[in-house]
Structures are given as structure tokens and as C-alpha cells.
Design a protein around this motif. Structure first.
Motif, PDB file in Angstrom:
ATOM      1  N   LEU A 202       0.824  -1.201   0.000  1.00  0.00           N
ATOM      2  CA  LEU A 202       0.000   0.000   0.000  1.00  0.00           C
ATOM      3  C   LEU A 202       0.865   1.262   0.000  1.00  0.00           C
ATOM      4  CD1 LEU A 202      -2.976   0.844   0.047  1.00  0.00           C
ATOM      5  CD2 LEU A 202      -2.870   0.829   2.543  1.00  0.00           C
ATOM      6  N   HIS A 205       2.335   1.818  -3.487  1.00  0.00           N
ATOM      7  CA  HIS A 205       1.353   2.398  -4.400  1.00  0.00           C
ATOM      8  C   HIS A 205       1.103   3.867  -4.067  1.00  0.00           C
ATOM      9  CE1 HIS A 205      -0.463  -0.704  -7.103  1.00  0.00           C
ATOM     10  NE2 HIS A 205       0.302  -1.465  -6.352  1.00  0.00           N
ATOM     11  N   ALA A 206       1.080   4.207  -2.771  1.00  0.00           N
ATOM     12  CA  ALA A 206       0.875   5.605  -2.378  1.00  0.00           C
ATOM     13  C   ALA A 206       2.012   6.480  -2.882  1.00  0.00           C
ATOM     14  CB  ALA A 206       0.750   5.700  -0.858  1.00  0.00           C
ATOM     15  N   ARG A 209       1.459   7.011  -6.620  1.00  0.00           N
ATOM     16  CA  ARG A 209       0.396   7.974  -6.895  1.00  0.00           C
ATOM     17  C   ARG A 209       0.849   9.395  -6.572  1.00  0.00           C
ATOM     18  NH1 ARG A 209      -0.552   4.501  -9.446  1.00  0.00           N
ATOM     19  NH2 ARG A 209      -2.087   2.855  -9.174  1.00  0.00           N
ATOM     20  N   SER A 223      -6.741   4.214  -9.455  1.00  0.00           N
ATOM     21  CA  SER A 223      -7.138   4.417  -8.062  1.00  0.00           C
ATOM     22  C   SER A 223      -8.018   3.279  -7.552  1.00  0.00           C
ATOM     23  CB  SER A 223      -7.873   5.749  -7.908  1.00  0.00           C
ATOM     24  OG  SER A 223      -9.015   5.801  -8.740  1.00  0.00           O
ATOM     25  N   ASP A 226      -5.788   0.967  -5.790  1.00  0.00           N
ATOM     26  CA  ASP A 226      -5.447   1.477  -4.461  1.00  0.00           C
ATOM     27  C   ASP A 226      -6.564   1.201  -3.471  1.00  0.00           C
ATOM     28  OD1 ASP A 226      -3.222   2.436  -5.744  1.00  0.00           O
ATOM     29  OD2 ASP A 226      -4.031   4.448  -6.007  1.00  0.00           O
ATOM     30  N   LYS A 227      -7.814   1.380  -3.896  1.00  0.00           N
ATOM     31  CA  LYS A 227      -8.943   1.145  -2.993  1.00  0.00           C
ATOM     32  C   LYS A 227      -9.009  -0.322  -2.579  1.00  0.00           C
ATOM     33  CE  LYS A 227     -12.942   1.919  -0.916  1.00  0.00           C
ATOM     34  NZ  LYS A 227     -13.574   0.611  -0.788  1.00  0.00           N
TER      35      LYS A 227
END
Length: 291
Positions: A202, A205-206, A209, A223, A226-227
């Protein structure tokens, strides 16, 4: 936090952001100080700082997302959410060292909590208005570090400073959950390991982004990935927490059990997991629709 309370807090944060958002990266110190004082005047410092938190981790995450959309110089994540949480989780704490100040958190430049030997590489994130930084070691020990000079960062607005012990660091205590790891059955050790992997994925990925937003790329169907990652990480974390701390099931008003119940909604709010999978299938993988 009751729904109406949360709505009022979020509206107050939005009003603050509208008044103090920046039009450029050139912001004077007087403007930074005034904005930080206005944020402190909202009284959000106890959201996670009390023994029984006023707001859940999910509510704080939603507020952090709201805050993160705005070009602001003020410190919020480190000083209002993360540092109070680090102190709250201490088994024993010498709070005299931080009672007169406002700590933020110390992280390594790649956004890890520093180990015992990482002081030289630590930086204090969200350092505007902070008087020190809390470093969480590999063994769960929390130490108070001093603030140094401004450190290089990709964020042109928010302050990041070097963090150092400047001699023997002030040891505040130790996070109580770390001591249980050595006594966990093998199955639970693996479950905790999966939670760590979920978190690392996570975070990766953050970072991606964030880099895309800084490069001017608009948010897209990625996104949805990501969710799904956030939902999996959140639900697995609290499922594992109840296995590690089964007594929390029977504790009236227990924070862990409350967070577990709230995490069940993660696959629904903000777009159900099934919808996110459909977005990924159609817009990212370009899979054909079922006949």
C-alpha cells in the motif's frame, strides 16, 4: 465519533483549508505561523491522543485525505494524528519530555520508521510548529529526537527537517504490542507478516500515486487498485488484531473491536470492491464484457 460530530469536524477542516490554502510555493514564515495557529485552534489534537480515542483510525484517514487535497503549509498528519497515536500506544511513557511541546514523527527518507541505528538518516515529517520528533525503533521503543535544518523534499510547501538525538536520546517508553510478537503461534506470526506485506504494498502504491500527482498526471482508473489494496490491508489488519488480542472481543468499548467492526464497511464505502474490480477489468485490463 458520531456522524454529526464527524461532519462538523470535516466542515471545520474544509473551512480552514479554504482560508489558508496557498496560491504558490513562495509562502512567508508569518503566513505559515498564522496558518498553523489557526489549525491548532480547531482543537483536533486529541482525535487519537486520549486513552480512548475520540475518532477512529478510519475517520482520521478520511480527514487526512480531505486535508491532503489542499495546498497547505500546515502540519497535520505528523503532529495531530501520528505522534499522539505513537504516545497513546506506549505501555509506559515519560510524558514530561513532551508535555510542553508538540512532537511530530521521525521517519527514514523512504518513509519507514527508523530502527535503533537509523538516527543519522531520520527526518521529521510535517515539522511546521513541531518542537521534536518521535522515533519508533525496531523493538517498539519510542524516543524523542531533536529537530535540525530543513531537509530536501518533493513537497514545496510543508516543512521537513532532519531529526537527530544530539547525544543520548530521551527514551519515552515502549509500545506494548511489540512484546507479544515473540509469543505468537506460527500461524499468527504468518498472519502478522501478511499484514506487514499488505502495508508495504500500500505504501509503495501511495508513493507512486504521489509521484504521478506531482508530475501533473490526473487520477485515473488506477485508483481502483489502491482502494482494493486499502480494503484488504485494513480488514486483514483488524482480523489479525482480534486473533492476537482475543480479550478485546469482551472489552466494553474496546478500540480494537470497534475498529474491526468499522473495517467491515471498507469493501462498501467509497465504491464497493466489486465495482472497483469491474473498473480494473474494463478500463485497465481491457477485458471484454460477459456475453
Amino acid at each position: 465519533m458520531e456522524a454529526e460530530e464527524f461532519r462538523l469536524v470535516r466542515e471545520a477542516l474544509r473551512a480552514f483549508a479554504a482560508d489558508h490554502r496557498c496560491g504558490s510555493a513562495e509562502v512567508g514564515q508569518a503566513e505559515r505561523t498564522a496558518a498553523q495557529k489557526a489549525l491548532e485552534g480547531l482543537g483536533l489534537g486529541e482525535l487519537r491522543g486520549s486513552a480512548q480515542p475520540l475518532a477512529s483510525a478510519q475517520e482520521c484517514a478520511l480527514l487526512a485525505e480531505e486535508y491532503g487535497r489542499q495546498p497547505l503549509t500546515t502540519s497535520f498528519l505528523g503532529t495531530v494524528l501520528l505522534a499522539p497515536e505513537a504516545l497513546r500506544l506506549l505501555e509506559t511513557a515519560d510524558r514530561t519530555a513532551v508535555s510542553e511541546g508538540t512532537p511530530t514523527v521521525a521517519l527514514t527518507p523512504d518513509l519507514r520508521f527508523p530502527g535503533r541505528d537509523d538516527d543519522a538518516a531520520s527526518v521529521a515529517w510535517d515539522a511546521e510548529g513541531a518542537t521534536g520528533a518521535l522515533g519508533v525503533g525496531d523493538d517498539g521503543t519510542v524516543r524523542l529526537l531533536g529537530l535540525g535544518t530543513l531537509a530536501p523534499t518533493t513537497d514545496p510547501l510543508r516543512s521537513v527537517r532532519s531529526a537527530h538525538s544530539g547525544g543520548p536520546a530521551t527514551e519515552l517508553g515502549r509500545q506494548e504490542l511489540r512484546d507479544r510478537a515473540g509469543r505468537l503461534p506460527d500461524g499468527l506470526v504468518s498472519a502478522v507478516g501478511r499484514c506487514v506485506v499488505d502495508y508495504q504494498v500500500l505504501v509503495a502504491h501511495a508513493r507512486r500515486r504521489t509521484a504521478e500527482r506531482l508530475a501533473g498526471r490526473a487520477a485515473g482508473p488506477e485508483s481502483s487498485v489502491d482502494k482494493l489494496l486499502m480494503t484488504r490491508a485494513e480488514q486483514r489488519l483488524y482480523e489479525t488484531a482480534l486473533k492476537v488480542l482475543p480479550e478485546e472481543l469482551h472489552r466494553e468499548g474496546g478500540a480494537v473491536y470497534g475498529e474491526y467492526l468499522y473495517s467491515r464497511a471498507a469493501s462498501v464505502y467509497g465504491g464497493t470492491s466489486q465495482i472497483q474490480r469491474n473498473v480494473i477489468a474494463k478500463r485497465l485490463l481491457r477485458l471484454p464484457s460477459a456475453p
